[in-house]
Each structure stands twice: as structure tokens, then as C-alpha cells.
Design a protein around this motif. Structure first.
Motif, short mmCIF file in Angstrom:
data_model
loop_
_atom_site.label_atom_id
_atom_site.label_comp_id
_atom_site.label_asym_id
_atom_site.label_seq_id
_atom_site.Cartn_x
_atom_site.Cartn_y
_atom_site.Cartn_z
N GLN A 1 -25.77 27.58 -32.27
CA GLN A 1 -25.49 26.38 -31.47
C GLN A 1 -26.30 25.19 -31.95
O GLN A 1 -25.81 24.07 -31.99
CB GLN A 1 -25.75 26.66 -30.00
N ARG A 2 -27.55 25.43 -32.31
CA ARG A 2 -28.41 24.33 -32.78
C ARG A 2 -27.93 23.78 -34.11
O ARG A 2 -28.10 22.58 -34.40
CB ARG A 2 -29.85 24.81 -32.92
N LEU A 3 -27.32 24.63 -34.93
CA LEU A 3 -26.84 24.19 -36.24
C LEU A 3 -25.74 23.13 -36.10
O LEU A 3 -25.50 22.35 -37.03
CB LEU A 3 -26.32 25.39 -37.03
N GLU A 4 -25.09 23.08 -34.95
CA GLU A 4 -24.05 22.07 -34.72
C GLU A 4 -24.68 20.70 -34.46
O GLU A 4 -23.99 19.68 -34.51
CB GLU A 4 -23.19 22.48 -33.54
N LYS A 5 -25.97 20.67 -34.17
CA LYS A 5 -26.62 19.41 -33.78
C LYS A 5 -27.68 18.93 -34.78
O LYS A 5 -27.89 17.73 -34.91
CB LYS A 5 -27.27 19.56 -32.40
N VAL A 6 -28.35 19.88 -35.43
CA VAL A 6 -29.43 19.50 -36.35
C VAL A 6 -29.29 20.24 -37.67
O VAL A 6 -28.43 21.12 -37.82
CB VAL A 6 -30.83 19.80 -35.72
N SER A 7 -30.13 19.91 -38.63
CA SER A 7 -30.05 20.49 -39.97
C SER A 7 -30.56 21.93 -39.99
O SER A 7 -31.31 22.34 -39.09
CB SER A 7 -30.88 19.65 -40.95
N PRO A 8 -30.18 22.71 -41.02
CA PRO A 8 -30.71 24.07 -41.16
C PRO A 8 -32.24 24.11 -41.19
O PRO A 8 -32.85 25.02 -40.63
CB PRO A 8 -30.11 24.54 -42.49
N PHE B 1 -32.06 30.23 -42.00
CA PHE B 1 -31.02 29.72 -42.89
C PHE B 1 -31.61 29.44 -44.26
O PHE B 1 -32.79 29.10 -44.39
CB PHE B 1 -30.41 28.43 -42.32
N ARG B 2 -30.78 29.55 -45.27
CA ARG B 2 -31.19 29.13 -46.60
C ARG B 2 -31.28 27.61 -46.62
O ARG B 2 -30.35 26.93 -46.19
CB ARG B 2 -30.18 29.61 -47.66
N GLU B 3 -32.36 27.09 -47.12
CA GLU B 3 -32.55 25.64 -47.18
C GLU B 3 -32.30 25.14 -48.60
O GLU B 3 -32.72 25.77 -49.57
CB GLU B 3 -33.96 25.25 -46.73
N ALA C 1 -32.51 10.03 -42.74
CA ALA C 1 -33.84 9.55 -43.09
C ALA C 1 -34.85 10.07 -42.06
O ALA C 1 -34.53 10.22 -40.89
CB ALA C 1 -33.87 8.03 -43.12
N SER C 2 -36.05 10.36 -42.54
CA SER C 2 -37.12 10.80 -41.64
C SER C 2 -38.36 9.99 -41.95
O SER C 2 -38.42 9.25 -42.93
CB SER C 2 -37.39 12.30 -41.83
N PHE C 3 -39.40 10.18 -41.13
CA PHE C 3 -40.60 9.37 -41.29
C PHE C 3 -41.45 9.79 -42.48
O PHE C 3 -42.22 9.01 -42.98
CB PHE C 3 -41.45 9.46 -40.01
#
Length: 210
Positions: A51-58, A93-95, A207-209
Motif C-alpha cells: 500500500q505504501r508503494l502506491e504513495k512513496v518510492s521503494p 524492495f530492490r532500489e 527532489a529532496s533536501f
């Protein structure tokens, strides 16, 4: 309840980035707050992962799963959980190593427009020094030498201190900030949500900080 125990008795004591765990725990608490520890099963964690994979990255999901694994391991070690960890069999998950993401000058200008006050100062220091968020937020006024235009990082991620030169932009930013007698830190707030909101308003994606 155990999430608080974990933060107070492990994360705050052992991790410089313990506030990241607080942030990662929010979706976990939301998903599992109605269950006791012994009621959480491996399939529950697998469903959470999907479920989280639908909202954020692996990568983000993996950090949250790592947090769950560590929490159950601590619960077992502290004698608060007497079974095999349900997170033990959950695989990450494989990154994929993506290219580094740099902001264009246009994106940077848009980001500046959406930031204000201390957040704008924080972002400018990051852009012009390349320092990590944690390094900037841990700075005290004793760590900066305005006259010589140097910043002393006492405790970096590598465990070694280093000296970072400040350009005129950073110097002016630091001079613009109020030095409060009862607060040694230069920056008083973490600004995580403020920065994410500024990215969204500036329509900057991926993008991230860091």
C-alpha cells in the motif's frame, strides 16, 4: 505505545537522525495503531509495504520497513515481545541508484519565492555550502566564524569534523538571523514540512533536501 518507547529508549540515544524515525513512524502508527504487537503478522506488514508503494518510492518504503524490523528486534531484546519477529521474513524492495537530482536555476528561483524567514535562510545555506540538513540544523553560533567566513562542522556523518568556507551569500544570511541569548542553535526549527510544502507550491518534483 511501543513506538514512543522505541524513540525514547533507542532512537534518541543511538541515532543522530532520530527525528527521521519519528517521521517514518507516522504511517506505521496509522496502519497498526489498533493492534497489539503480538497481533501484527508478517502478511500485515507485507500489505502495508504494498500500500505504501502506491504513495512513496521503494527507498522510502524500505526505510519504513527497516524501522519496523528494528522496533521488533528491540522489543524482543527488551523482553517485551516473546515471539519471532513478524518483520523478519519481510524483504525490502530492490532500489535503483538514480542520477543525482540538481535543481535548475529556474527551479531554484521558484523555490526561493516559496520560502520565507528561517526556511529561506536554511535553503540558501544548503545551496551555497552543500551541507547536509542535519549538519546545518545542528550548527551553533560557536561553529561559525563570520569574520573569517568559515563554518566548522564538529560532527559530520562520517564521524570526522571539517571546515566549510562560506561565500558572501551565506555570510549575509547568517548576519540576517537573530542571535537569541537563550538559544545557542542558529536554526530553531526543523522545517521539514515547510520545505516539502515549498517544493509542492514551486511545482518541483523528484527532489529532496539532501
Amino acid at each position: 505505545d511501543f513506538a514512543n518507547t522505541y524513540i525514547e529508549n533507542h532512537a534518541k540515544i543511538s541515532k543522530k537522525s532520530w527525528e527521521s524515525d519519528v517521521h517514518r513512524l507516522k504511517p506505521l502508527i496509522s496502519a497498526f495503531c489498533e493492534k497489539y504487537l503480538f497481533q501484527i503478522t508478517t502478511i500485515d506488514i507485507e500489505k502495508f509495504k504494498s500500500q505504501r508503494l502506491e504513495k512513496v518510492s521503494p527507498a522510502s518504503v524500505n526505510r519504513e520497513i527497516a524501522c519496523v524490523k528494528c522496533m521488533f528486534n528491540k522489543a524482543i531484546r527488551w523482553g517485551l515481545f516473546h515471539r519471532v519477529s513478524p518483520a523478519k521474513a519481510v524483504c525490502k524492495f530492490r532500489e535503483h541508484n538514480h542520477r543525482l537530482r540538481f535543481l535548475t536555476q529556474e527551479e531554484l528561483s521558484c523555490l526561493y519565492e516559496q520560502c520565507g524567514g528561517e526556511l529561506l535562510a536554511l535553503v540558501k545555506v544548503a545551496v551555497h555550502t552543500g551541507m547536509r540538513r542535519g549538519e546545518i540544523l545542528s550548527l551553533t553560533w560557536n561553529d561559525v566564524d563570520i569574520s573569517r567566513q568559515l563554518i566548522y562542522i564538529r560532527d559530520s556523518k562520517s564521524g570526522r569534523g571539517r571546515v566549510v568556507p562560506m561565500n558572501e551569500t551565506v555570510r549575509n544570511v547568517l548576519l540576517s538571523l537573530k542571535k537569541l541569548p537563550d538559544r545557542p542553535d542558529i536554526f530553531g526549527c526543523k522545517h521539514r514540512e515547510g520545505f516539502e510544502g515549498a517544493l509542492k507550491r514551486a511545482q518541483i518534483k523528484d527532489a529532496s533536501f539532501h
